[in-house]
Design a protein around this motif. Structure first.
Motif, PDB file in Angstrom:
ATOM      1  N   ILE A   1      30.845  46.808  34.899  1.00 45.16           N
ATOM      2  CA  ILE A   1      29.874  47.698  34.259  1.00 45.16           C
ATOM      3  C   ILE A   1      28.617  46.914  33.632  1.00 45.16           C
TER       4      ILE A   1
ATOM      5  N   ARG B   1      42.801  48.562  39.012  1.00 43.65           N
ATOM      6  CA  ARG B   1      41.605  49.307  38.678  1.00 43.65           C
ATOM      7  C   ARG B   1      40.655  48.453  38.333  1.00 43.65           C
TER       8      ARG B   1
ATOM      9  N   SER C   1      41.746  54.376  27.929  1.00 37.86           N
ATOM     10  CA  SER C   1      40.621  54.116  27.075  1.00 37.86           C
ATOM     11  C   SER C   1      40.390  55.601  26.399  1.00 37.86           C
TER      12      SER C   1
ATOM     13  N   ASP D   1      29.703  54.646  23.287  1.00 36.41           N
ATOM     14  CA  ASP D   1      29.511  53.352  23.178  1.00 36.41           C
ATOM     15  C   ASP D   1      28.469  52.759  22.155  1.00 36.41           C
TER      16      ASP D   1
ATOM     17  N   LEU E   1      35.818  45.616  33.507  1.00 37.95           N
ATOM     18  CA  LEU E   1      37.302  46.380  32.989  1.00 37.95           C
ATOM     19  C   LEU E   1      38.222  46.544  33.848  1.00 37.95           C
TER      20      LEU E   1
HETATM   21  O1  LIG Z   1      36.691  51.609  32.331  1.00 35.44           O
HETATM   22  C1  LIG Z   1      37.652  52.155  31.236  1.00 35.44           C
HETATM   23  O2  LIG Z   1      38.550  52.124  31.063  1.00 35.44           O
HETATM   24  C2  LIG Z   1      36.598  52.730  30.027  1.00 35.44           C
HETATM   25  C3  LIG Z   1      34.967  52.271  30.348  1.00 35.44           C
HETATM   26  C4  LIG Z   1      34.331  52.570  29.284  1.00 35.44           C
HETATM   27  O3  LIG Z   1      34.575  53.037  28.074  1.00 35.44           O
HETATM   28  C5  LIG Z   1      32.896  52.176  29.421  1.00 35.44           C
HETATM   29  O4  LIG Z   1      32.426  51.906  30.398  1.00 35.44           O
HETATM   30  O5  LIG Z   1      31.994  52.427  28.485  1.00 35.44           O
END
Ligand SMILES: O=C(O)CCC(=O)C(=O)O
Length: 264
Positions: free
Chosen positions: A225, A221, A117, A122, A107
Protein backbone atom coordinates in the motif's frame (compact mmCIF):
# COMPACT_ATOMS: atom_id res chain seq x y z
CA UNK A 1 11.16 5.77 -13.49
CA UNK A 2 8.20 4.46 -15.47
CA UNK A 3 7.27 6.24 -18.65
CA UNK A 4 3.95 4.71 -19.69
CA UNK A 5 0.71 6.12 -18.35
CA UNK A 6 -2.49 4.48 -17.21
CA UNK A 7 -5.26 6.63 -18.61
CA UNK A 8 -7.84 7.78 -16.08
CA UNK A 9 -11.05 9.21 -17.52
CA UNK A 10 -13.00 12.11 -16.04
CA UNK A 11 -15.81 9.57 -15.30
CA UNK A 12 -13.37 7.56 -13.19
CA UNK A 13 -12.25 10.68 -11.32
CA UNK A 14 -15.91 11.48 -10.66
CA UNK A 15 -16.60 7.93 -9.50
CA UNK A 16 -13.70 8.20 -7.06
CA UNK A 17 -14.78 11.64 -5.84
CA UNK A 18 -18.38 10.47 -5.27
CA UNK A 19 -17.69 7.05 -3.80
CA UNK A 20 -14.34 7.54 -2.05
CA UNK A 21 -12.75 4.54 -3.76
CA UNK A 22 -12.14 3.01 -7.18
CA UNK A 23 -10.85 -0.29 -8.52
CA UNK A 24 -8.34 -0.26 -11.41
CA UNK A 25 -7.47 -3.50 -13.17
CA UNK A 26 -4.03 -4.57 -14.40
CA UNK A 27 -2.19 -1.39 -13.55
CA UNK A 28 1.19 -3.09 -13.23
CA UNK A 29 2.95 -4.74 -16.15
CA UNK A 30 3.93 -8.40 -15.73
CA UNK A 31 7.55 -7.31 -15.13
CA UNK A 32 6.60 -4.72 -12.54
CA UNK A 33 4.44 -7.26 -10.73
CA UNK A 34 7.26 -9.82 -10.69
CA UNK A 35 9.72 -7.17 -9.41
CA UNK A 36 7.34 -5.95 -6.71
CA UNK A 37 6.71 -9.51 -5.51
CA UNK A 38 10.42 -10.24 -5.40
CA UNK A 39 11.15 -7.00 -3.54
CA UNK A 40 8.44 -7.71 -0.99
CA UNK A 41 9.56 -11.29 -0.43
CA UNK A 42 13.17 -10.12 0.05
CA UNK A 43 12.33 -7.31 2.43
CA UNK A 44 10.24 -9.67 4.54
CA UNK A 45 13.45 -11.60 5.25
CA UNK A 46 15.31 -8.48 6.40
CA UNK A 47 15.75 -7.67 10.09
CA UNK A 48 14.04 -4.32 10.54
CA UNK A 49 13.84 -2.04 13.56
CA UNK A 50 10.61 -0.97 15.23
CA UNK A 51 10.21 2.07 13.03
CA UNK A 52 9.62 -0.32 10.12
CA UNK A 53 8.32 -3.50 11.67
CA UNK A 54 4.94 -3.65 13.39
CA UNK A 55 4.75 -7.42 13.45
CA UNK A 56 6.16 -8.00 16.96
CA UNK A 57 2.68 -7.73 18.48
CA UNK A 58 1.10 -11.21 18.49
CA UNK A 59 -2.50 -9.92 18.51
CA UNK A 60 -1.80 -7.63 15.59
CA UNK A 61 -0.19 -10.53 13.73
CA UNK A 62 -3.51 -12.42 13.77
CA UNK A 63 -4.77 -9.69 11.44
CA UNK A 64 -1.68 -9.27 9.26
CA UNK A 65 2.08 -8.78 9.24
CA UNK A 66 2.67 -5.06 8.79
CA UNK A 67 5.95 -3.45 7.73
CA UNK A 68 6.21 0.27 7.16
CA UNK A 69 8.25 2.63 4.98
CA UNK A 70 10.01 -0.15 3.16
CA UNK A 71 11.09 2.26 0.41
CA UNK A 72 13.76 3.39 2.88
CA UNK A 73 15.28 -0.07 3.30
CA UNK A 74 14.97 -1.89 -0.04
CA UNK A 75 15.81 -0.60 -3.53
CA UNK A 76 13.14 -2.75 -5.21
CA UNK A 77 10.39 -1.41 -2.96
CA UNK A 78 11.71 2.09 -3.54
CA UNK A 79 11.37 1.57 -7.30
CA UNK A 80 7.81 0.38 -6.78
CA UNK A 81 6.85 3.30 -4.52
CA UNK A 82 8.39 5.84 -6.90
CA UNK A 83 6.38 4.40 -9.82
CA UNK A 84 5.31 7.63 -11.50
CA UNK A 85 2.31 5.98 -13.18
CA UNK A 86 0.73 5.14 -9.83
CA UNK A 87 1.47 8.55 -8.32
CA UNK A 88 -0.01 10.23 -11.39
CA UNK A 89 -3.22 8.21 -10.98
CA UNK A 90 -3.38 9.40 -7.35
CA UNK A 91 -2.84 12.99 -8.48
CA UNK A 92 -5.68 12.76 -11.02
CA UNK A 93 -8.11 11.08 -8.61
CA UNK A 94 -7.41 13.59 -5.84
CA UNK A 95 -7.56 16.48 -8.34
CA UNK A 96 -4.26 17.68 -6.91
CA UNK A 97 -1.36 19.68 -8.33
CA UNK A 98 1.30 17.54 -6.67
CA UNK A 99 1.46 14.26 -4.81
CA UNK A 100 3.80 13.45 -1.94
CA UNK A 101 4.46 10.16 -0.24
CA UNK A 102 3.06 9.79 3.28
CA UNK A 103 4.34 6.25 3.70
CA UNK A 104 4.20 2.77 2.20
CA UNK A 105 3.38 -0.41 4.06
CA UNK A 106 3.16 -4.10 3.31
CA UNK A 107 0.16 -5.93 4.73
CA UNK A 108 0.47 -9.67 4.46
CA UNK A 109 -2.28 -11.94 5.65
CA UNK A 110 -0.69 -15.32 6.16
CA UNK A 111 -2.76 -18.50 5.69
CA UNK A 112 -4.64 -19.05 8.91
CA UNK A 113 -4.53 -15.38 9.93
CA UNK A 114 -7.76 -15.58 11.78
CA UNK A 115 -8.87 -12.00 12.20
CA UNK A 116 -10.43 -9.56 9.79
CA UNK A 117 -9.01 -6.10 9.21
CA UNK A 118 -12.10 -4.58 10.84
CA UNK A 119 -14.09 -1.78 9.31
CA UNK A 120 -12.18 1.44 9.84
CA UNK A 121 -11.15 4.75 8.36
CA UNK A 122 -7.44 5.57 7.96
CA UNK A 123 -7.36 9.31 8.48
CA UNK A 124 -8.11 9.18 12.24
CA UNK A 125 -4.73 7.44 12.74
CA UNK A 126 -2.78 9.95 10.65
CA UNK A 127 -1.37 13.19 12.11
CA UNK A 128 -2.78 15.36 9.34
CA UNK A 129 -4.78 18.56 9.53
CA UNK A 130 -6.22 18.23 6.02
CA UNK A 131 -8.35 15.45 4.54
CA UNK A 132 -7.86 14.01 1.07
CA UNK A 133 -4.85 11.70 1.47
CA UNK A 134 -5.40 8.43 -0.34
CA UNK A 135 -4.07 4.87 -0.46
CA UNK A 136 -3.21 2.69 -3.41
CA UNK A 137 -3.80 -0.91 -2.24
CA UNK A 138 -1.95 -3.09 -4.74
CA UNK A 139 -2.71 -6.81 -4.89
CA UNK A 140 0.47 -8.86 -5.34
CA UNK A 141 -1.64 -12.03 -5.34
CA UNK A 142 -5.07 -12.61 -6.85
CA UNK A 143 -7.51 -11.50 -4.16
CA UNK A 144 -11.07 -12.60 -3.47
CA UNK A 145 -13.42 -12.64 -0.52
CA UNK A 146 -12.01 -15.84 1.02
CA UNK A 147 -8.40 -14.60 1.18
CA UNK A 148 -9.15 -11.08 2.36
CA UNK A 149 -9.78 -8.75 -0.55
CA UNK A 150 -10.75 -5.18 0.30
CA UNK A 151 -14.34 -3.96 0.71
CA UNK A 152 -15.64 -0.39 0.81
CA UNK A 153 -18.78 1.53 1.73
CA UNK A 154 -19.47 3.91 -1.15
CA UNK A 155 -19.78 7.55 -0.14
CA UNK A 156 -18.69 6.95 3.46
CA UNK A 157 -15.84 9.47 3.05
CA UNK A 158 -18.55 12.14 3.14
CA UNK A 159 -19.12 11.29 6.82
CA UNK A 160 -15.80 12.99 7.64
CA UNK A 161 -13.52 11.77 10.42
CA UNK A 162 -14.89 9.49 13.13
CA UNK A 163 -13.01 8.08 16.12
CA UNK A 164 -10.09 5.70 15.43
CA UNK A 165 -11.03 2.03 15.81
CA UNK A 166 -8.82 -0.28 17.87
CA UNK A 167 -8.05 -2.94 15.25
CA UNK A 168 -6.99 -5.46 17.91
CA UNK A 169 -10.21 -5.21 19.93
CA UNK A 170 -12.49 -3.87 17.27
CA UNK A 171 -15.39 -1.61 18.01
CA UNK A 172 -18.28 -1.29 15.60
CA UNK A 173 -17.44 1.60 13.29
CA UNK A 174 -21.02 1.71 12.01
CA UNK A 175 -22.30 2.53 15.51
CA UNK A 176 -20.26 5.73 15.42
CA UNK A 177 -22.22 7.06 12.46
CA UNK A 178 -24.88 9.58 13.49
CA UNK A 179 -28.24 8.30 12.07
CA UNK A 180 -29.25 11.72 10.87
CA UNK A 181 -26.04 12.20 8.90
CA UNK A 182 -26.35 8.73 7.29
CA UNK A 183 -29.93 9.62 6.24
CA UNK A 184 -28.94 13.04 4.92
CA UNK A 185 -26.14 11.53 2.84
CA UNK A 186 -28.42 8.70 1.69
CA UNK A 187 -25.72 6.11 2.33
CA UNK A 188 -26.12 2.47 1.41
CA UNK A 189 -24.03 0.48 3.88
CA UNK A 190 -23.84 -2.66 1.72
CA UNK A 191 -20.12 -3.54 1.45
CA UNK A 192 -18.67 -3.51 -2.06
CA UNK A 193 -16.08 -6.33 -2.15
CA UNK A 194 -13.17 -5.90 -4.54
CA UNK A 195 -11.91 -9.22 -5.92
CA UNK A 196 -9.22 -8.61 -8.54
CA UNK A 197 -6.21 -10.21 -10.20
CA UNK A 198 -2.66 -9.55 -8.97
CA UNK A 199 -1.21 -6.31 -10.37
CA UNK A 200 -4.58 -4.58 -9.98
CA UNK A 201 -5.34 -2.09 -7.24
CA UNK A 202 -7.89 -0.02 -5.45
CA UNK A 203 -7.48 3.60 -4.41
CA UNK A 204 -9.38 4.85 -1.38
CA UNK A 205 -9.71 8.13 0.46
CA UNK A 206 -8.49 8.12 4.07
CA UNK A 207 -12.05 8.72 5.29
CA UNK A 208 -13.65 5.84 3.35
CA UNK A 209 -14.89 2.90 5.44
CA UNK A 210 -12.99 -0.25 4.46
CA UNK A 211 -12.49 -3.83 5.55
CA UNK A 212 -10.72 -7.06 4.59
CA UNK A 213 -11.72 -10.48 5.92
CA UNK A 214 -9.41 -13.19 7.30
CA UNK A 215 -7.26 -15.22 4.93
CA UNK A 216 -8.98 -18.59 4.69
CA UNK A 217 -6.85 -19.81 1.80
CA UNK A 218 -3.65 -21.84 2.04
CA UNK A 219 -1.40 -19.12 0.57
CA UNK A 220 -0.26 -15.68 1.75
CA UNK A 221 -2.25 -12.65 0.63
CA UNK A 222 0.39 -10.06 -0.17
CA UNK A 223 -0.50 -6.40 -0.62
CA UNK A 224 1.64 -3.29 -0.80
CA UNK A 225 0.00 0.00 0.00
CA UNK A 226 1.32 3.42 -0.94
CA UNK A 227 -0.26 6.37 0.80
CA UNK A 228 -0.21 9.67 -1.02
CA UNK A 229 -0.73 13.23 0.23
CA UNK A 230 -2.26 15.74 -2.18
CA UNK A 231 -0.57 19.16 -2.34
CA UNK A 232 0.50 20.50 1.06
CA UNK A 233 -0.63 18.65 4.17
CA UNK A 234 0.18 19.91 7.68
CA UNK A 235 1.09 18.08 10.86
CA UNK A 236 -1.65 17.86 13.50
CA UNK A 237 0.55 16.92 16.46
CA UNK A 238 -0.86 13.40 16.86
CA UNK A 239 1.77 10.69 17.58
CA UNK A 240 2.58 8.43 14.62
CA UNK A 241 5.36 5.95 13.83
CA UNK A 242 6.32 7.90 10.68
CA UNK A 243 6.67 11.32 12.32
CA UNK A 244 7.55 10.60 15.97
CA UNK A 245 11.30 11.12 15.50
CA UNK A 246 10.97 14.32 13.46
CA UNK A 247 10.13 16.75 16.27
CA UNK A 248 7.60 18.56 14.15
CA UNK A 249 5.49 21.32 15.62
CA UNK A 250 1.75 21.24 14.92
CA UNK A 251 1.03 23.16 11.74
CA UNK A 252 4.38 22.22 10.13
CA UNK A 253 4.12 21.14 6.48
CA UNK A 254 4.75 17.43 5.86
CA UNK A 255 7.47 18.10 3.30
CA UNK A 256 11.17 17.28 2.94
CA UNK A 257 13.09 14.06 2.49
CA UNK A 258 10.73 11.83 4.45
CA UNK A 259 7.81 12.87 2.22
CA UNK A 260 9.18 13.05 -1.33
CA UNK A 261 7.18 14.44 -4.24
CA UNK A 262 6.14 11.53 -6.49
CA UNK A 263 4.07 13.38 -9.11
CA UNK A 264 4.22 15.23 -11.39
O1 LIG B 1 -5.13 -5.14 3.70
C1 LIG B 1 -5.82 -5.13 4.70
O2 LIG B 1 -6.08 -6.15 5.34
C2 LIG B 1 -6.39 -3.84 5.22
C3 LIG B 1 -5.91 -2.68 4.42
C4 LIG B 1 -6.17 -1.36 5.01
O3 LIG B 1 -6.80 -1.21 6.01
C5 LIG B 1 -5.64 -0.17 4.32
O4 LIG B 1 -4.96 -0.29 3.31
O5 LIG B 1 -5.88 0.95 4.80
Amino acid sequence: MTTTTYPISEEQVQFYQENGYIQLLNVLTADELAQARQALDEVMEQQLDESHDRSADAEYRKIFVQKVNLWQVHGGVRRYVFNARLAEIARRLARAQTIRLWHDHALIKMPGDSKASSWHQDIPYWPMQEDGSLSCWMALDDVYVENGCMAFIPGSHRLGRLEPINLKAPQDLFKLVPDEQARELNLDFTPRFQPMPAGSCTFHDGRTFHYAGPNQSDRPRRAIITIYMPDEVHFSGKPHIVTDDLQLTPGAALTGERFPILAP
